[in-house]
Motif scaffolding. Structure first.
Motif, PDB file in Angstrom:
ATOM      1  N   VAL A  44       0.846  -1.197   0.000  1.00 44.68           N
ATOM      2  CA  VAL A  44       0.000   0.000   0.000  1.00 44.68           C
ATOM      3  C   VAL A  44       0.880   1.245   0.000  1.00 44.68           C
ATOM      4  O   VAL A  44       1.764   1.371   0.856  1.00 44.68           O
ATOM      5  CB  VAL A  44      -0.923   0.029   1.239  1.00 44.68           C
ATOM      6  CG1 VAL A  44      -1.813   1.267   1.214  1.00 44.68           C
ATOM      7  CG2 VAL A  44      -1.757  -1.249   1.316  1.00 44.68           C
ATOM      8  N   PRO A  45       0.684   2.158  -0.965  1.00 40.21           N
ATOM      9  CA  PRO A  45       1.479   3.387  -0.973  1.00 40.21           C
ATOM     10  C   PRO A  45       1.303   4.156   0.334  1.00 40.21           C
ATOM     11  O   PRO A  45       0.174   4.347   0.816  1.00 40.21           O
ATOM     12  CB  PRO A  45       0.908   4.171  -2.163  1.00 40.21           C
ATOM     13  CG  PRO A  45       0.319   3.115  -3.050  1.00 40.21           C
ATOM     14  CD  PRO A  45      -0.223   2.074  -2.115  1.00 40.21           C
ATOM     15  N   GLU A  91      -1.120   7.090   0.303  1.00 36.08           N
ATOM     16  CA  GLU A  91      -2.535   6.753   0.432  1.00 36.08           C
ATOM     17  C   GLU A  91      -2.901   6.511   1.895  1.00 36.08           C
ATOM     18  O   GLU A  91      -3.977   6.879   2.359  1.00 36.08           O
ATOM     19  CB  GLU A  91      -2.870   5.521  -0.403  1.00 36.08           C
ATOM     20  CG  GLU A  91      -2.787   5.752  -1.905  1.00 36.08           C
ATOM     21  CD  GLU A  91      -3.200   4.521  -2.682  1.00 36.08           C
ATOM     22  OE1 GLU A  91      -3.729   3.573  -2.051  1.00 36.08           O
ATOM     23  OE2 GLU A  91      -2.997   4.493  -3.913  1.00 36.08           O
ATOM     24  N   ALA A 118      -3.146   9.915   3.566  1.00 37.58           N
ATOM     25  CA  ALA A 118      -4.355  10.633   3.124  1.00 37.58           C
ATOM     26  C   ALA A 118      -5.591  10.038   3.775  1.00 37.58           C
ATOM     27  O   ALA A 118      -6.496  10.753   4.214  1.00 37.58           O
ATOM     28  CB  ALA A 118      -4.462  10.580   1.608  1.00 37.58           C
ATOM     29  N   SER A 119      -5.636   8.698   3.848  1.00 38.20           N
ATOM     30  CA  SER A 119      -6.762   8.025   4.464  1.00 38.20           C
ATOM     31  C   SER A 119      -6.833   8.348   5.956  1.00 38.20           C
ATOM     32  O   SER A 119      -7.912   8.577   6.510  1.00 38.20           O
ATOM     33  CB  SER A 119      -6.642   6.516   4.262  1.00 38.20           C
ATOM     34  OG  SER A 119      -7.691   5.831   4.923  1.00 38.20           O
TER      35      SER A 119
END
Length: 257
Positions: A246-247, A250, A253-254
């Motif tokens: 998973v980047p 991301e 941001a999540s």
């Protein structure tokens, strides 16, 4: 300025170059191996009456036994097995392609030298010092390098590989280790600073003491099968960083959402 006396360094290098044990040298000079050991550790120096015999044996001047730069012709040999090179110093030496196995190099210093294609297996190299070296293709495996200092190493074109080594409490300072392979090594308490590990392959088998990493370029590096519990990443660029597929961007941001 008075030159530093270097007899203990010189006599050891000369003996090792000729693949002689301390006992064999002692036999040739009519002294015990314990006496030779004391010469090489700097505890004592030989009786003055022995100096002409030593200089003749090693084809050198008496002055050169005590003063001046210690040089080595070890590069003339392609392999070394079960050698004692403890606290030896190698300066401007050509060690290209030399294979060492079961050697003792605790406290040794290697600097301004060429180690291209050199291979070391099952070495004892605690507190080894490596500085200003050409390391293209160097391979070190199954060796004890705890407390080693690896300093100011330049770039290389042939990958360097370290496998199954103990780097406990070692220091890597201002080194270009791009494409290096560190496989199943003990990096417990290791300090890495001001260095490049671009495209390197880092595999550590189990958690140990914390590693301290400061000002290191890890671009495109791979860290696998490692325990990162409690790891802190601060003031670092993480563009393109991927954690378990998973980047990281991301994830952040999540989290913010």
């Amino acid at each position: 300025m008075v030159e530093e006396i270097k007899f203990h360094e010189r006599i050891k290098v000369l003996r090792v170059e000729r693949n002689m044990t301390q006992q064999e040298l002692g036999n040739l000079l009519g002294v015990t191996s314990q006496a030779v050991s004391k010469w090489e550790t700097g505890i004592t120096t030989p009786d003055i009456t022995l100096l002409p015999k030593i200089s003749k044996l090693f084809n050198c001047t008496i002055d050169s036994l005590f003063f001046g730069r210690v040089e080595t012709q070890i590069h003339a040999r392609k392999s070394m097995v079960r050698e004692d090179l403890e606290k030896a110093k190698f300066e401007s030496s050509n060690l290209r392609g030399v294979i060492m196995r079961d050697v003792v190099m605790d406290g040794a210093e290697i600097f301004d030298s060429r180690l291209n294609g050199m291979r070391i297996h099952h070495g004892g190299m605690a507190n080894l010092s490596l500085k200003h070296l050409d390391l293209d293709g160097l391979k070190i495996g199954f060796s004890q390098m705890n407390g080693a200092v690896i300093h100011d190493l330049g770039g290389h074109t042939t990958p360097i590989r370290f496998a199954e080594n103990d780097f406990k409490h070692s220091t890597v300072d201002r080194c270009d280790l791009a494409n290096v392979e560190l496989v199943n090594c003990n990096l417990s308490g290791m300090r890495i600073k001001g260095s490049s590990l671009k495209d390197s392959w880092l595999l550590q088998p189990e958690p140990y003491e914390p590693i301290h990493i400061d000002a290191v370029d890890f671009t495109n590096s791979v860290i696998m099968n490692s325990n990162l519990d409690g790891v802190r990443i601060e003031n670092c660029s993480i563009e393109g960083l991927i954690i378990n597929g998973v980047p990281a961007g991301e994830m952040i941001a999540s989290y913010k959402r």
